[in-house]
Write an enzyme that holds these catalytic residues in place. Structure first.
Site, PDB file in Angstrom:
ATOM      1  N   GLU A 287       0.891  -1.132  -0.136  1.00  0.00           N
ATOM      2  CA  GLU A 287       0.028  -0.178   0.121  1.00  0.00           C
ATOM      3  C   GLU A 287       0.920   1.244   0.132  1.00  0.00           C
ATOM      4  OE1 GLU A 287      -3.208   0.005  -0.600  1.00  0.00           O
ATOM      5  OE2 GLU A 287      -2.622  -2.276  -0.798  1.00  0.00           O
ATOM      6  N   CYS A 321      -1.819   9.234   4.188  1.00  0.00           N
ATOM      7  CA  CYS A 321      -1.841   8.740   2.540  1.00  0.00           C
ATOM      8  C   CYS A 321      -3.162   9.275   2.104  1.00  0.00           C
ATOM      9  CB  CYS A 321      -1.797   7.310   2.535  1.00  0.00           C
ATOM     10  SG  CYS A 321      -2.969   6.440   3.232  1.00  0.00           S
TER      11      CYS A 321
HETATM   12  P1  NAP Z   1       8.963   5.075   3.555  1.00  0.00           P
HETATM   13  O1  NAP Z   1       9.871   5.837   3.740  1.00  0.00           O
HETATM   14  O2  NAP Z   1       8.510   4.160   2.271  1.00  0.00           O
HETATM   15  O3  NAP Z   1       9.212   3.757   4.980  1.00  0.00           O
HETATM   16  C1  NAP Z   1       8.128   2.894   5.080  1.00  0.00           C
HETATM   17  C2  NAP Z   1       8.824   1.665   6.020  1.00  0.00           C
HETATM   18  O4  NAP Z   1       9.734   1.197   4.678  1.00  0.00           O
HETATM   19  C3  NAP Z   1       9.662   2.103   7.024  1.00  0.00           C
HETATM   20  O5  NAP Z   1       9.409   1.061   7.956  1.00  0.00           O
HETATM   21  C4  NAP Z   1      10.893   2.332   6.612  1.00  0.00           C
HETATM   22  O6  NAP Z   1      11.931   2.023   7.458  1.00  0.00           O
HETATM   23  C5  NAP Z   1      11.112   0.917   5.295  1.00  0.00           C
HETATM   24  N1  NAP Z   1      12.151   1.085   4.319  1.00  0.00           N
HETATM   25  C6  NAP Z   1      12.655   2.223   3.962  1.00  0.00           C
HETATM   26  N2  NAP Z   1      13.630   1.885   2.979  1.00  0.00           N
HETATM   27  C7  NAP Z   1      13.679   0.413   2.965  1.00  0.00           C
HETATM   28  C8  NAP Z   1      14.169  -0.563   2.134  1.00  0.00           C
HETATM   29  N3  NAP Z   1      14.882  -0.265   1.086  1.00  0.00           N
HETATM   30  N4  NAP Z   1      13.784  -1.609   2.325  1.00  0.00           N
HETATM   31  C9  NAP Z   1      12.706  -2.183   3.220  1.00  0.00           C
HETATM   32  N5  NAP Z   1      12.222  -1.210   3.935  1.00  0.00           N
HETATM   33  C10 NAP Z   1      12.486   0.099   3.870  1.00  0.00           C
HETATM   34  O7  NAP Z   1       7.429   5.688   4.016  1.00  0.00           O
HETATM   35  P2  NAP Z   1       7.005   6.250   5.317  1.00  0.00           P
HETATM   36  O8  NAP Z   1       7.785   7.907   5.257  1.00  0.00           O
HETATM   37  O9  NAP Z   1       7.387   5.750   6.625  1.00  0.00           O
HETATM   38  O10 NAP Z   1       5.511   6.774   5.071  1.00  0.00           O
HETATM   39  C11 NAP Z   1       4.937   7.620   4.475  1.00  0.00           C
HETATM   40  C12 NAP Z   1       4.340   6.958   2.916  1.00  0.00           C
HETATM   41  O11 NAP Z   1       3.213   5.852   3.412  1.00  0.00           O
HETATM   42  C13 NAP Z   1       3.558   7.845   2.169  1.00  0.00           C
HETATM   43  O12 NAP Z   1       4.010   7.719   0.827  1.00  0.00           O
HETATM   44  C14 NAP Z   1       2.140   7.706   2.574  1.00  0.00           C
HETATM   45  O13 NAP Z   1       1.211   7.930   1.312  1.00  0.00           O
HETATM   46  C15 NAP Z   1       2.225   6.007   2.750  1.00  0.00           C
HETATM   47  N6  NAP Z   1       1.088   5.258   3.411  1.00  0.00           N
HETATM   48  C16 NAP Z   1       0.257   4.824   2.421  1.00  0.00           C
HETATM   49  C17 NAP Z   1      -0.771   4.125   3.045  1.00  0.00           C
HETATM   50  C18 NAP Z   1      -1.533   3.288   2.395  1.00  0.00           C
HETATM   51  O14 NAP Z   1      -2.713   2.583   2.828  1.00  0.00           O
HETATM   52  N7  NAP Z   1      -1.815   3.069   1.121  1.00  0.00           N
HETATM   53  C19 NAP Z   1      -0.872   4.426   4.448  1.00  0.00           C
HETATM   54  C20 NAP Z   1       0.004   4.943   5.079  1.00  0.00           C
HETATM   55  C21 NAP Z   1       1.082   5.452   4.432  1.00  0.00           C
HETATM   56  P3  NAP Z   1      12.822   3.324   7.953  1.00  0.00           P
HETATM   57  O15 NAP Z   1      12.111   4.186   8.700  1.00  0.00           O
HETATM   58  O16 NAP Z   1      13.889   2.571   8.829  1.00  0.00           O
HETATM   59  O17 NAP Z   1      13.421   3.929   6.729  1.00  0.00           O
END
Ligand code: NAP
Length: 516
Positions: A287, A321
């Site tokens: 997601e 999101c």
């Molecule tokens: P993110 O930067 O993509 O991080 C999400 C998760 O992925 C974190 O636990 C992060 O760990 C981990 N991660 C980062 N790099 C990785 C890699 N190379 N391999 C595996 N895992 C990795 O997103 P965010 O800033 O936490 O969240 C915001 C985003 O989530 C926005 O784009 C939002 O729209 C989206 N979101 C979508 C939904 C939905 O239901 N569609 C709901 C909520 C949020 P670290 O923190 O250690 O980097």
């Protein structure tokens, strides 16, 4: 089994509830700065390397010191999950559901305490925190019931054939890697984890590095309710450092990810590779981001539209999101809607999230703060800043709620996910053109239409290409079981979390046919 009912929100206008939250905040503040271990195979592991979780409202305030998993610990966590899968996958579904019900009851009892953690570690106001804790309870209650239904469905749905007994059973997949985001560090983390666990899988849970303490609190809650060792292995650590190891491990069977588009795509690509010794195709449930729009027709309740736009744009500082990031307004009512949105935005009180008087708190960290302010500058070039546009002189990461008007549909502010309190306004000359603008990003998560014209509403239902469309209400606030949630296109695999089909994603159906 009691029917599922969404958890009611706390009424903070009742002084008793408000005091209960104040007491919980005081208790949690005494616990700040504690150390948190990794949990692998039920063992607590305090690593030499740690990282610090900070309060976004007061960036010098430490929430917790968190042990940091490296690649070797990541591998151990996968191995512990694989070992625990041998027994957990055979535990009857009703017993697995029982764990979720117990945890829901425990979370309900400690609701204000979890609200306090959310306010301090994620920068949520009390209302936003309370909605999230309620959502976490809902996921637990709902998936527990869905698992019972899934067991029964296998028996009920096959067409009988004389002379044979046919059975359909939904088996778990195996070891899952669960990677949630920071913006719903309790509800999404809990929902993703327990959906995998209640279906009989075991998981490695890597919380977001911005909000690991809430993750640790939730895992401790599960343990206190009887979670067996190795079923959830908790490995805080940098996603960039251990993500590939977790995703690529040959024993990993599926990855459940919620987060940004770019990280999600990378994980999906890695998951497609078949490593040495791997005997399955990994499943990816992802997601991702959004660039959600509210479209306002010329025949609409304009006051409701303005209120919906401002609430959806600036609730939790625009860090949902589902947040309204674009307002697309018919030119006949554009000035009226814009000026009412400015008025409502100017009335928002911004400040520390644990001060009950504030309507909007900080953004999550320095990197987000910098990125959002860069977008504000881009907005200054691309459009007209009509309110906000500055950082606030406070001890955390505070940015004024900002509206940028008169943007072209192709402007970067109308196309790219900002994930902060920045709302883009654009005008359309017809309803059809408004729909075209709404559909012209690569995302397709949520959207709203405010219209009193039945034909336009019908057209929006058919053509507004988003996973969750709302009519005459704001585009945030999906409820478990009521509004199954997930998006189209680059918003992800449309898993519809909190919906009747979600648990299927973590199962593999097996059919046994016996000749009688
Ligand atoms: P993110 O930067 O993509 O991080 C999400 C998760 O992925 C974190 O636990 C992060 O760990 C981990 N991660 C980062 N790099 C990785 C890699 N190379 N391999 C595996 N895992 C990795 O997103 P965010 O800033 O936490 O969240 C915001 C985003 O989530 C926005 O784009 C939002 O729209 C989206 N979101 C979508 C939904 C939905 O239901 N569609 C709901 C909520 C949020 P670290 O923190 O250690 O980097």
């Amino acid at each position: 089994m009691m029917p599922y009912r969404p958890e009611p929100f706390t009424d903070f206008s009742n002084p008793l509830h408000s005091e209960a939250l104040s007491d919980a905040l005081a208790k949690v503040k005494e616990e700040l700065g504690r150390s948190y271990p990794l949990i692998i195979g039920g063992e607590e592991i305090y690593t030499e390397k740690t990282f610090t979780s900070l309060n976004p409202s007061r960036s010098q305030e430490t929430i917790g010191l968190v042990s940091k998993a490296d690649k070797a610990w990541a591998v151990k966590a996968i191995e512990a999950s694989a070992e625990a899968f041998k027994t957990w996958s055979r535990v009857p579904a009703a017993q697995r559901s029982e764990l979720l019900w117990k945890t829901a009851a425990a979370l309900r009892r400690r609701k204000q305490e979890f609200n306090a953690w959310l306010m301090l570690e994620a920068g949520k106001t009390r209302v936003e925190a309370d909605v999230e804790t309620a959502e976490a309870i809902d996921f637990l209650e709902y998936y527990a019931r869905q698992m019972i239904d899934l067991g029964e469905r296998g028996r009920k749905e096959l067409i009988p054939l004389a002379g044979e007994r046919n059975e359909l059973e939904y088996l778990p997949l195996g070891v899952g890697v669960v990677i949630p985001p920071w913006n719903f560090p309790l509800a999404i983390l809990a929902g993703m984890t327990v959906a995998a666990v209640v279906t009989g899988n075991t998981v490695v849970l890597k919380p977001s590095s911005q909000t690991p303490v809430i993750g640790a609190q939730f895992v401790a809650l599960l343990q206190s309710c009887g979670l067996p060792a190795g079923v959830v292995n908790f490995v805080p650590g940098s996603g960039g450092e251990i993500g590939d190891t977790l995703v690529e491990h040959p024993a990993t069977r599926f990855i459940s990810f919620t987060g940004s588009r770019d990280v999600g795509i990378r994980i999906q690509q890695l998951a497609a590779n078949v490593g040495p010794g791997q005997i399955w195709i990994k499943r990816f449930v992802g997601e991702l981001g959004g660039k959600d729009a509210i479209l306002v027709d010329k025949e609409a309740d304009l006051e409701a539209a303005a209120k919906g736009i401002v609430a959806a744009a600036f609730g939790f500082s625009g860090q949902k999101c589902s947040a309204c990031s674009r307002a697309i307004v018919h030119e006949d009512v554009y000035d009226q809607v814009l000026s009412r949105c400015i008025e409502l935005t100017n009335a928002l009180k911004v400040g520390e999230a644990d001060d009950f008087a504030n309507d909007m708190g900080p953004v999550v960290d320095q990197a987000s703060y910098d990125k959002i302010l860069q977008y504000v500058e881009i907005g200054r070039q691309e459009g007209r800043i009509v309110t906000g546009g500055r950082a606030l002189e406070l001890p955390g990461y505070f940015i004024e709620p900002t509206i940028v008007a008169d943007l072209a549909p192709e402007a970067r502010l109308m196309q790219e996910e900002i994930f902060g309190p920045v709302l883009s306004f654009s005008r359309c000359s017809t309803f059809d053109q408004g729909l075209e603008i709404a559909n012209n990003t690569e995302y397709g998560l949520t959207g709203s239409v405010y219209s009193l014209n039945r034909e336009h509403i019908a057209k929006a239902k058919a053509e507004f290409h988003v996973g969750n469309l709302y009519i005459n209400r704001k585009c945030t606030g999906a409820m478990v079981g009521v509004h199954p949630f997930g998006g189209f296109n680059m918003s992800g695999t449309d898993s519809k979390a909190g919906g009747p089909d979600y648990l299927f994603l973590f199962t593999q159906p097996k059919v046994c046919s016996e000749l009688l």
